[in-house]
Design an enzyme around this catalytic site. Structure first.
Site, PDB file in Angstrom:
ATOM      1  N   GLY A  89      35.778  49.906  46.073  1.00  0.00           N
ATOM      2  CA  GLY A  89      35.814  49.932  44.611  1.00  0.00           C
ATOM      3  C   GLY A  89      36.232  48.621  43.981  1.00  0.00           C
ATOM      4  O   GLY A  89      36.712  48.601  42.847  1.00  0.00           O
ATOM      5  N   GLN A  90      36.047  47.509  44.704  1.00  0.00           N
ATOM      6  CA  GLN A  90      36.417  46.216  44.108  1.00  0.00           C
ATOM      7  C   GLN A  90      35.532  45.947  42.888  1.00  0.00           C
ATOM      8  O   GLN A  90      34.301  45.991  42.982  1.00  0.00           O
ATOM      9  CB  GLN A  90      36.257  45.074  45.126  1.00  0.00           C
ATOM     10  CG  GLN A  90      36.755  43.740  44.561  1.00  0.00           C
ATOM     11  CD  GLN A  90      36.712  42.582  45.562  1.00  0.00           C
ATOM     12  OE1 GLN A  90      36.259  42.740  46.700  1.00  0.00           O
ATOM     13  NE2 GLN A  90      37.180  41.421  45.130  1.00  0.00           N
ATOM     14  N   HIS A 143      42.907  39.933  44.388  1.00  0.00           N
ATOM     15  CA  HIS A 143      44.098  40.412  43.673  1.00  0.00           C
ATOM     16  C   HIS A 143      44.778  41.488  44.492  1.00  0.00           C
ATOM     17  O   HIS A 143      44.135  42.383  45.028  1.00  0.00           O
ATOM     18  CB  HIS A 143      43.748  40.933  42.277  1.00  0.00           C
ATOM     19  CG  HIS A 143      42.599  41.896  42.243  1.00  0.00           C
ATOM     20  ND1 HIS A 143      41.282  41.491  42.324  1.00  0.00           N
ATOM     21  CD2 HIS A 143      42.568  43.241  42.160  1.00  0.00           C
ATOM     22  CE1 HIS A 143      40.492  42.556  42.288  1.00  0.00           C
ATOM     23  NE2 HIS A 143      41.245  43.634  42.192  1.00  0.00           N
TER      24      HIS A 143
HETATM   25  P1  AMP Z   1      39.691  46.207  41.673  1.00  0.00           P
HETATM   26  O1  AMP Z   1      38.998  47.530  41.524  1.00  0.00           O
HETATM   27  O2  AMP Z   1      40.573  46.141  42.890  1.00  0.00           O
HETATM   28  O3  AMP Z   1      38.728  45.044  41.593  1.00  0.00           O
HETATM   29  O4  AMP Z   1      40.687  46.129  40.448  1.00  0.00           O
HETATM   30  C1  AMP Z   1      40.482  45.336  39.322  1.00  0.00           C
HETATM   31  C2  AMP Z   1      41.634  45.611  38.409  1.00  0.00           C
HETATM   32  O5  AMP Z   1      41.669  44.613  37.396  1.00  0.00           O
HETATM   33  C3  AMP Z   1      41.566  46.966  37.691  1.00  0.00           C
HETATM   34  O6  AMP Z   1      42.726  47.730  37.992  1.00  0.00           O
HETATM   35  C4  AMP Z   1      41.481  46.583  36.214  1.00  0.00           C
HETATM   36  O7  AMP Z   1      42.154  47.492  35.371  1.00  0.00           O
HETATM   37  C5  AMP Z   1      42.106  45.200  36.208  1.00  0.00           C
HETATM   38  N1  AMP Z   1      41.699  44.327  35.119  1.00  0.00           N
HETATM   39  C6  AMP Z   1      40.437  44.038  34.743  1.00  0.00           C
HETATM   40  N2  AMP Z   1      40.444  43.184  33.702  1.00  0.00           N
HETATM   41  C7  AMP Z   1      41.747  42.903  33.420  1.00  0.00           C
HETATM   42  C8  AMP Z   1      42.417  42.091  32.466  1.00  0.00           C
HETATM   43  N3  AMP Z   1      41.735  41.371  31.565  1.00  0.00           N
HETATM   44  N4  AMP Z   1      43.770  42.064  32.484  1.00  0.00           N
HETATM   45  C9  AMP Z   1      44.460  42.793  33.375  1.00  0.00           C
HETATM   46  N5  AMP Z   1      43.896  43.571  34.324  1.00  0.00           N
HETATM   47  C10 AMP Z   1      42.560  43.640  34.342  1.00  0.00           C
END
Ligand code: AMP
Ligand code: ZN
Length: 114
Positions: free
Chosen positions: A93-94, A100
């Protein structure tokens, strides 16, 4: 090439609630928190995913984990427990392709993850 959204957070072009930063990493609150504590710890350098890590990134990855641990203590979830997650590619689910580390805590979580 257009900068990715997390590179824009690193540069300050996009705002975020930062909780920690140093010369190598930035940590900020997730915009869509999945737990009372939901922090993302990212390298300043654009690395797309775990698959792209090199042997030379060993120290950086260790630093991401230690920064997350320190924040877990600051946010008072170290004793109750927390989860550190690195999602890699579609089955995990990336959604954002800038490495990160999720720090999730403050509620009971289930295992296995959905
Ligand atoms: P992933 O599914 O591991 O790629 O997680 C991406 C994460 O980034 C998700 O939990 C989103 O809510 C978070 N995210 C996306 N855009 C932002 C943003 N502008 N500021 C803070 N978190 C974010
Ligand atoms: Zn990036």
């Amino acid at each position: 090439m257009e900068k990715c959204i997390f590179c824009k957070i690193v540069s300050g072009e996009i705002g975020a609630k930062r909780v920690y930063e140093d010369e190598n990493v930035v940590a900020f609150e997730d915009i869509n928190p999945q737990a009372p504590v939901h922090i993302l710890v990212i390298p300043r350098r654009h690395i797309e995913r775990v698959n792209d890590l090199k042997e030379s990134d060993e120290k950086l990855v260790g630093h991401l984990v230690l920064v997350a641990k320190r924040i877990a203590f600051e946010k008072k979830v170290a004793e109750s427990g927390y989860r550190l997650v690195l999602n890699c590619n579609s089955d995990a689910g990336q959604a954002v392709f800038h490495l990160h580390l999720h720090l999730l805590g403050g509620r009971r979580m289930t295992w296995p993850p959905g």
